[in-house]
Design a protein around this motif. Sequence first.
Motif, PDB file in Angstrom:
ATOM      1  N   ALA A 316     -11.848   5.714  -7.311  1.00 27.58           N
ATOM      2  CA  ALA A 316     -12.819   6.168  -6.219  1.00 27.58           C
ATOM      3  C   ALA A 316     -14.270   5.885  -6.803  1.00 27.58           C
ATOM      4  CB  ALA A 316     -12.414   7.546  -6.047  1.00 27.58           C
ATOM      5  N   HIS A 317     -14.455   6.328  -8.019  1.00 27.19           N
ATOM      6  CA  HIS A 317     -15.807   6.054  -8.368  1.00 27.19           C
ATOM      7  C   HIS A 317     -16.251   4.586  -8.501  1.00 27.19           C
ATOM      8  CE1 HIS A 317     -16.492  10.349  -8.953  1.00 27.19           C
ATOM      9  NE2 HIS A 317     -15.940  10.374  -9.910  1.00 27.19           N
ATOM     10  N   ALA A 318     -15.175   3.597  -8.661  1.00 25.91           N
ATOM     11  CA  ALA A 318     -15.558   2.171  -8.595  1.00 25.91           C
ATOM     12  C   ALA A 318     -15.676   1.849  -7.465  1.00 25.91           C
ATOM     13  CB  ALA A 318     -14.464   1.641  -9.391  1.00 25.91           C
ATOM     14  N   GLY A 319     -15.503   2.454  -6.330  1.00 28.82           N
ATOM     15  CA  GLY A 319     -15.857   2.076  -4.967  1.00 28.82           C
ATOM     16  C   GLY A 319     -14.659   1.760  -3.838  1.00 28.82           C
ATOM     17  N   VAL A 320     -13.417   2.025  -4.647  1.00 28.29           N
ATOM     18  CA  VAL A 320     -12.172   1.587  -3.880  1.00 28.29           C
ATOM     19  C   VAL A 320     -12.027   2.632  -2.850  1.00 28.29           C
ATOM     20  CG1 VAL A 320      -9.750   1.507  -4.014  1.00 28.29           C
ATOM     21  CG2 VAL A 320     -11.162   0.366  -5.849  1.00 28.29           C
ATOM     22  N   PRO A 321     -11.482   2.204  -1.495  1.00 26.54           N
ATOM     23  CA  PRO A 321     -11.445   3.266  -0.419  1.00 26.54           C
ATOM     24  C   PRO A 321     -10.183   4.242  -0.963  1.00 26.54           C
ATOM     25  CG  PRO A 321     -11.669   1.042   0.463  1.00 26.54           C
ATOM     26  CD  PRO A 321     -11.474   0.884  -1.211  1.00 26.54           C
ATOM     27  N   VAL A 322     -10.467   5.417  -0.575  1.00 27.52           N
ATOM     28  CA  VAL A 322      -9.389   6.485  -0.896  1.00 27.52           C
ATOM     29  C   VAL A 322      -9.398   7.066   0.388  1.00 27.52           C
ATOM     30  CG1 VAL A 322      -8.560   8.486  -2.193  1.00 27.52           C
ATOM     31  CG2 VAL A 322      -9.866   6.478  -3.386  1.00 27.52           C
ATOM     32  N   LEU A 418      -2.531   8.512  11.520  1.00 27.89           N
ATOM     33  CA  LEU A 418      -3.937   7.911  11.683  1.00 27.89           C
ATOM     34  C   LEU A 418      -3.628   6.578  11.652  1.00 27.89           C
ATOM     35  CD1 LEU A 418      -6.874   8.450  11.637  1.00 27.89           C
ATOM     36  CD2 LEU A 418      -6.926   8.428   9.153  1.00 27.89           C
ATOM     37  N   LEU A 419      -2.877   5.991  10.717  1.00 32.73           N
ATOM     38  CA  LEU A 419      -2.861   4.467  10.571  1.00 32.73           C
ATOM     39  C   LEU A 419      -1.749   3.854  11.941  1.00 32.73           C
ATOM     40  CD1 LEU A 419      -2.768   4.354   6.677  1.00 32.73           C
ATOM     41  CD2 LEU A 419      -4.615   3.962   7.958  1.00 32.73           C
ATOM     42  N   GLU A 420      -1.206   4.633  12.548  1.00 28.86           N
ATOM     43  CA  GLU A 420      -0.319   4.246  13.549  1.00 28.86           C
ATOM     44  C   GLU A 420      -1.308   3.902  14.867  1.00 28.86           C
ATOM     45  OE1 GLU A 420       3.965   6.285  12.815  1.00 28.86           O
ATOM     46  OE2 GLU A 420       2.321   7.572  13.573  1.00 28.86           O
ATOM     47  N   ASN A 421      -2.555   4.231  14.818  1.00 32.33           N
ATOM     48  CA  ASN A 421      -3.600   3.728  15.606  1.00 32.33           C
ATOM     49  C   ASN A 421      -4.028   2.254  15.183  1.00 32.33           C
ATOM     50  OD1 ASN A 421      -4.629   6.539  17.382  1.00 32.33           O
ATOM     51  ND2 ASN A 421      -3.983   6.819  15.260  1.00 32.33           N
ATOM     52  N   PRO A 422      -3.611   1.182  15.998  1.00 27.78           N
ATOM     53  CA  PRO A 422      -4.120  -0.083  15.382  1.00 27.78           C
ATOM     54  C   PRO A 422      -5.570  -0.140  15.190  1.00 27.78           C
ATOM     55  CG  PRO A 422      -2.571  -0.275  17.233  1.00 27.78           C
ATOM     56  CD  PRO A 422      -3.050   1.268  17.367  1.00 27.78           C
ATOM     57  N   GLY A 423      -6.414   0.409  15.755  1.00 26.91           N
ATOM     58  CA  GLY A 423      -7.928   0.107  15.548  1.00 26.91           C
ATOM     59  C   GLY A 423      -8.246   0.529  14.294  1.00 26.91           C
ATOM     60  N   TYR A 424      -7.564   1.880  13.852  1.00 23.18           N
ATOM     61  CA  TYR A 424      -8.156   2.498  12.654  1.00 23.18           C
ATOM     62  C   TYR A 424      -7.392   1.839  11.565  1.00 23.18           C
ATOM     63  CZ  TYR A 424      -9.839   6.184   9.477  1.00 23.18           C
ATOM     64  OH  TYR A 424     -10.488   6.716   8.508  1.00 23.18           O
ATOM     65  N   LEU A 425      -6.228   1.245  11.736  1.00 21.19           N
ATOM     66  CA  LEU A 425      -5.540   0.436  10.593  1.00 21.19           C
ATOM     67  C   LEU A 425      -6.299  -0.780  10.236  1.00 21.19           C
ATOM     68  CD1 LEU A 425      -3.034   0.015   8.979  1.00 21.19           C
ATOM     69  CD2 LEU A 425      -1.988  -1.176  10.958  1.00 21.19           C
ATOM     70  N   GLU A 426      -6.836  -1.338  11.270  1.00 24.19           N
ATOM     71  CA  GLU A 426      -7.671  -2.585  10.974  1.00 24.19           C
ATOM     72  C   GLU A 426      -8.960  -2.206  10.275  1.00 24.19           C
ATOM     73  OE1 GLU A 426      -9.734  -6.367  13.799  1.00 24.19           O
ATOM     74  OE2 GLU A 426      -8.733  -4.600  14.793  1.00 24.19           O
ATOM     75  N   ARG A 427      -9.459  -1.081  10.745  1.00 25.01           N
ATOM     76  CA  ARG A 427     -10.808  -0.712  10.074  1.00 25.01           C
ATOM     77  C   ARG A 427     -10.510  -0.358   8.541  1.00 25.01           C
ATOM     78  NH1 ARG A 427     -15.363   0.639  13.113  1.00 25.01           N
ATOM     79  NH2 ARG A 427     -15.155  -0.528  14.896  1.00 25.01           N
ATOM     80  N   PHE A 428      -9.343   0.422   8.112  1.00 27.59           N
ATOM     81  CA  PHE A 428      -8.926   0.913   7.066  1.00 27.59           C
ATOM     82  C   PHE A 428      -8.646  -0.163   6.111  1.00 27.59           C
ATOM     83  CE2 PHE A 428      -5.695   1.827   3.717  1.00 27.59           C
ATOM     84  CZ  PHE A 428      -6.283   3.059   3.145  1.00 27.59           C
ATOM     85  N   GLY A 430      -9.864  -3.186   6.530  1.00 31.10           N
ATOM     86  CA  GLY A 430     -11.154  -4.176   6.287  1.00 31.10           C
ATOM     87  C   GLY A 430     -11.895  -3.491   5.242  1.00 31.10           C
ATOM     88  N   TRP A 431     -11.915  -2.230   5.187  1.00 28.62           N
ATOM     89  CA  TRP A 431     -12.566  -1.612   3.949  1.00 28.62           C
ATOM     90  C   TRP A 431     -12.234  -2.015   2.649  1.00 28.62           C
ATOM     91  CZ3 TRP A 431     -12.015   3.544   7.050  1.00 28.62           C
ATOM     92  CH2 TRP A 431     -12.872   3.595   7.989  1.00 28.62           C
ATOM     93  N   ALA A 432     -10.759  -2.245   2.773  1.00 26.33           N
ATOM     94  CA  ALA A 432     -10.038  -2.562   1.575  1.00 26.33           C
ATOM     95  C   ALA A 432     -10.088  -4.190   1.183  1.00 26.33           C
ATOM     96  CB  ALA A 432      -8.702  -1.850   1.368  1.00 26.33           C
TER      97      ALA A 432
END
Length: 471
Positions: A316-322, A418-428, A430-432
Amino acid sequence: MAQAIMVQGCTSSAGKSYLTAALCRLLANHGVRAAPFKAQNMSNNAGVTPQGLEMGRAQLVQAAAARVTPDVRMNPVLLKPEADTRSQVVLLGRVSPEITALPWRERKAHLWPHVQGALHSLMADYDVVVIEGAGSPAEVNLRDSDIVNMRVAREVGAAVLLAADIDRGGAFAHLLGTWHCLIPEERALLRGFILNRFRGDPALLAPAPEWLHVQTGVPTVGVVPMLDIPLPEEDGLWAQGPRPQEPGDGFVAIARLPRVSNLDEFAPLGPLARWVSTPAELEGARAVILPGSKSTAADLAWLRASGLAGAVTRLAHAGVPVLGICGGLQMLGGALHDDLGIEGGHHAPGLGLLDLSTTFAADKVTVQTTLRDPETGLTLRGYEIHHGRTVAGPGVQELAPGLLWRQGNVRGTYLHGLLENPGYLERFLGWAGLPVPEGLPTLDARLDAIAARVQASLDPTLLDDLLAVWA
């Protein structure tokens, strides 16, 4: 009064939930008003009905298969394991502290009237009730306290189909041994054996099915192949999901908590999901998820003992999405307070990655929820199941009051699904820096495919006889 079909199994994980869903869809496709039923479910994989009541995930899927609205009568008793010898009792969708406090063998007298009432109520409202058993009816040590297997079948004279997982080996011994453990009144209800999860040529099974018929008088009415069509299940299908084909391409690490809950919600991650138990398994992770838990403080202690807590904090401190969901959200906060003993009375510091504090309340929140996420501009849908009440400090951004928070690259939510919402899955993803995997077919399409394959695998005479009753 409706007819009743019941799917029982020689063992746990024999495919009862899967076969029950298939029969529900098969009947619905023939215009039959069918409803699923499982008297008592032991699972932390639960969901919420439109009425805001809690029931097992498998029965929610079976209701979808039958194309009917989920109803807690379909799963009147839900046991949610909190430890090896302790389970929370959810009765008709609500936690029952009184029955939870009773010893196991004393619960039957209190639970059976509710099981009877729910079952007969469904029988009055539908043409067919498709009943799922639990474990095995051969557990003779549990016969006196049974409220889910042959006690239910005898209550409504159900036609029982007994399934064995032939992929495990020893299926004919399992079927014969289970038949021997039943009393005559129970044997009389058996209409057929099903060999489930078969790989290979069914012709190679001869003469074993005929031999079994001679021994028991019960025919083998189906040989169902191993089907690669996933459904949400009671015991965590997705915890054994495939690893990425190329480890160097990155993945999403999900902590394999001892009391993990609602883990089928990570199915949209597909092959990007990797369940981890040690810090070494985090090597190459592009994102980390702390999932829900039925025993948050205990699982937080495991997270620390395994070394994952420190490793997740460093990432998390290294910037990895959690991302923390429900219990995982609570672990990411600063502190857990359990003054009422909801989860054993534990007080514990969290990982401190979100400036949040959680206190467990007596009342459990169970509700289907829609919220708007200002960070992504998306409308998100899911459900909540939690005792915790979480309060934000000044260091965290509250994106949706009481539901969604962000602190840098760390996010937490109470919204299951939350991740069953396709739009949010794509954003999440994308952050990774990860691509969106090819999506699963819709649940409805999968149920149709399963029903077709199971129908093709059953003795057509049996199916015709069953359907003729409701024609």
